[in-house]
Design a protein around this motif. Sequence first.
Motif, mmCIF file in Angstrom:
data_model
loop_
_atom_site.group_PDB
_atom_site.id
_atom_site.type_symbol
_atom_site.label_atom_id
_atom_site.label_comp_id
_atom_site.label_asym_id
_atom_site.label_seq_id
_atom_site.Cartn_x
_atom_site.Cartn_y
_atom_site.Cartn_z
ATOM 1 N N GLU A 43 0.855 -1.184 0.000
ATOM 2 C CA GLU A 43 0.000 0.000 0.000
ATOM 3 C C GLU A 43 0.891 1.234 0.000
ATOM 4 N N GLN A 44 0.522 2.243 -0.788
ATOM 5 C CA GLN A 44 1.275 3.494 -0.798
ATOM 6 C C GLN A 44 0.603 4.482 0.141
ATOM 7 N N ASN A 45 1.386 5.044 1.051
ATOM 8 C CA ASN A 45 0.892 6.043 1.997
ATOM 9 C C ASN A 45 0.889 7.420 1.338
ATOM 10 N N SER A 49 5.594 6.822 1.085
ATOM 11 C CA SER A 49 6.190 5.606 1.630
ATOM 12 C C SER A 49 5.274 4.413 1.341
ATOM 13 N N LEU A 50 5.819 3.230 1.490
ATOM 14 C CA LEU A 50 5.053 2.007 1.242
ATOM 15 C C LEU A 50 4.850 1.240 2.533
#
Length: 61
Positions: A43-45, A49-50
């Motif tokens: 998931e990408q924030n 960031s991941l």
Amino acid sequence: MKKSTWIVTLQPDPEGTEDALLIFPDEFIAQVDWNEGDMLNIEQNEDGSLLISKQRSDGAD
């Protein structure tokens, strides 16, 4: 499980493509008990960031 934060840098593909490689440190792999072939959720924030987690064996996130 204790949560940890790891910072890794994407590595350029040695074959010269526009792809990148994400190489996990051995210490990290041992800590989270991941194995080759494990399915991961990515998931990408909002900050870019991941968040990467191992998919549960029952298929739930």
